[in-house]
Design an enzyme around this catalytic site. Structure first.
Site, PDB file in Angstrom:
ATOM      1  CB  SER A  22      -6.265   2.755  -3.817  1.00  0.00           C
ATOM      2  OG  SER A  22      -5.272   3.162  -2.951  1.00  0.00           O
TER       3      SER A  22
ATOM      4  CB  VAL B 211      -0.895  -0.016   1.256  1.00  0.00           C
ATOM      5  CG1 VAL B 211      -1.640   1.300   1.424  1.00  0.00           C
ATOM      6  CG2 VAL B 211      -1.892  -1.161   1.184  1.00  0.00           C
ATOM      7  N   GLY B 212       0.523   2.234  -0.785  1.00  0.00           N
ATOM      8  CA  GLY B 212       1.231   3.508  -0.757  1.00  0.00           C
ATOM      9  C   GLY B 212       2.562   3.470  -1.486  1.00  0.00           C
TER      10      GLY B 212
ATOM     11  N   GLY C  91       2.793   3.370  -4.890  1.00  0.00           N
ATOM     12  CA  GLY C  91       2.647   3.848  -6.268  1.00  0.00           C
ATOM     13  C   GLY C  91       2.360   2.719  -7.241  1.00  0.00           C
ATOM     14  CG  LEU C  92       3.773  -0.898  -6.894  1.00  0.00           C
ATOM     15  CD1 LEU C  92       4.236  -2.216  -6.288  1.00  0.00           C
ATOM     16  CD2 LEU C  92       4.446  -0.703  -8.256  1.00  0.00           C
ATOM     17  N   GLY C  93      -0.642   1.206  -7.389  1.00  0.00           N
ATOM     18  CA  GLY C  93      -2.080   1.134  -7.676  1.00  0.00           C
ATOM     19  C   GLY C  93      -2.841   0.185  -6.772  1.00  0.00           C
TER      20      GLY C  93
ATOM     21  CG  ASP D 140      -3.446   4.005 -10.640  1.00  0.00           C
ATOM     22  OD1 ASP D 140      -2.770   4.410 -11.602  1.00  0.00           O
ATOM     23  OD2 ASP D 140      -3.040   4.059  -9.464  1.00  0.00           O
TER      24      ASP D 140
ATOM     25  CB  ALA E  76      -5.429  -3.619  -7.258  1.00  0.00           C
TER      26      ALA E  76
HETATM   27  O1  PMV Z   1       2.411   7.107  -7.711  1.00  0.00           O
HETATM   28  P1  PMV Z   1       1.149   7.093  -8.471  1.00  0.00           P
HETATM   29  O2  PMV Z   1       0.823   5.794  -9.058  1.00  0.00           O
HETATM   30  O3  PMV Z   1       0.026   7.743  -7.724  1.00  0.00           O
HETATM   31  O4  PMV Z   1       1.418   7.950  -9.796  1.00  0.00           O
HETATM   32  C1  PMV Z   1       1.123   9.269  -9.914  1.00  0.00           C
HETATM   33  C2  PMV Z   1       1.322   9.696 -11.337  1.00  0.00           C
HETATM   34  C3  PMV Z   1       1.414  11.198 -11.478  1.00  0.00           C
HETATM   35  O5  PMV Z   1       1.618  11.451 -12.868  1.00  0.00           O
HETATM   36  C4  PMV Z   1       2.581  11.758 -10.697  1.00  0.00           C
HETATM   37  C5  PMV Z   1       0.146  11.897 -11.009  1.00  0.00           C
HETATM   38  C6  PMV Z   1      -1.071  11.700 -11.878  1.00  0.00           C
HETATM   39  O6  PMV Z   1      -2.188  12.050 -11.395  1.00  0.00           O
HETATM   40  O7  PMV Z   1      -0.992  11.242 -13.027  1.00  0.00           O
END
Ligand code: PMV
Length: 333
Positions: free
Chosen positions: A117, A110-111, A113-115, A160, A119
């Site tokens: 939430s 979680v948290g 940046g792999l999506g 996502d 998923a």
């Molecule tokens: O870390 P993530 O998966 O939330 O990626 C954010 C991607 C950004 O381009 C930085 C922000 C966005 O809303 O597209």
């Protein structure tokens, strides 16, 4: 009746941050999954059991006299709001309200940046719609997943939940999605163990753009061109090794530009350089940066790169692109 559904994590291959300014991005589903069981219960309540949702855990810091503990409890609670909104939306769509018990296990940190939430939202939509006999296409699930994100976060590009529901490779531009042919990418994802705030990092880039437009605007334009070039390479009739070499070079340039925008950290860059030294053709941040994850393209060198990431202090995950998005795993009558 009981239904088990699963949905994959995603990585942004190219184009994070520049996508905020209308440039394209390429993202792919990867084979780390969130699993959701849904079952009708007799007490009429909605119950959510988070069995294993991979929050990084506890941070301890010391001052002269005191020890401070911080937990990621807040992040766990946030995940549950995606589940709650997903259940509510599906019940609205189905025009039925029932007591449902939802039970979650996840391989996705979680948290990071792999999506995670998206998923969990997509897998919940899949499981609960199956339970209520509501037939939804992958695209309809993606749209509901986007609505869940808008309800919980206020803003979302929708990339996502779309990648998680549909699977494979997606080229995204200004709210429109195009499926790219899925190619096997031998990648390793490296997790720094900490997370950055997407909102703050996006604000940081916006501030530099406003303060130094002549310098920052060409960087963003260049990032957009990297995505166009990567799309061309993915669609081209080249052999795999040439494709990997070109994509690796584009990844390295993209990482340098993200670093120039100030969204890398020492731990992210340590993992990026350690991967390249261990033989990766390319390595870059994936997602917003400020912590979270990087990924490396490492044909024939995945285990060496995974070891290098571990030695450099990260958590490696050898993973494949997932062709499949939402999957209904089990239906028990
Ligand atoms: O870390 P993530 O998966 O939330 O990626 C954010 C991607 C950004 O381009 C930085 C922000 C966005 O809303 O597209």
């Amino acid at each position: 009746m009981k239904v088990l559904a699963s949905a994959p994590a995603k990585i942004i291959l190219f184009g994070e941050h520049s996508v905020v300014y209308g440039k394209p991005a390429i993202a792919a589903a990867i084979d780390l999954r969130t699993y959701v069981w849904a079952e009708v219960n007799s007490d009429g309540k909605i119950r959510i059991e988070a069995k294993d949702i991979k929050v990084p855990g506890l941070t301890v810091s010391f001052s002269d006299r005191e020890i401070y503990f911080e937990t990621d409890y807040g992040k766990a609670a946030e995940v549950l709001s995606y589940v709650r909104e997903a259940i509510n939306l599906v019940m609205d769509e189905a025009g039925q309200r029932k007591g449902v018990t939802v039970s979650i296990t996840s391989q996705i940190p979680v948290g990071a940046g792999l999506g995670s939430s998206a998923a969990v939202a997509v897998a919940t939509i899949g499981a609960v719609s199956g339970l209520l006999g509501l037939e939804l296409s992958r695209e309809e699930v993606a749209k509901l997943g986007h609505r869940v994100e808008l309800l919980v976060q206020g803003a979302s590009s929708g990339i996502d939940p779309t990648v998680s529901a549909v699977g494979g490779f997606l080229y995204y531009e200004n709210g429109n999605f195009e499926g790219l042919p899925t190619m096997e990418l031998p990648i390793v994802v490296g997790y720094t163990g900490s997370s950055g705030s997407t909102k703050e990092l996006v604000a940081k880039v916006r501030k530099s753009l406003e303060e130094m437009p002549d310098i920052v605007s060409p960087i963003i334009d260049s990032m957009g061109k990297i995505v166009e070039k990567a799309r061309e390479v993915i669609l081209a009739d080249y052999d795999r090794s040439l494709k990997f070499e070109l994509l690796g070079r584009l990844m390295n340039i993209n990482h340098g530009l993200l670093d120039a925008l100030g969204v890398s950290t020492k731990s992210l860059s340590d993992l990026v350089y350690a991967s390249r030294e261990a033989g990766a053709l390319g390595a870059k941040i994936t997602g917003a940066g400020g912590g979270g994850c990087m990924y490396a393209l490492a044909p024939g060198r995945q285990s060496e790169v995974a070891t290098a990431i571990k030695i450099a202090g990260g958590m490696p995950m050898i993973t494949k692109i997932s062709r499949e998005g939402l999957r209904i795993e089990v239906v028990e009558k």
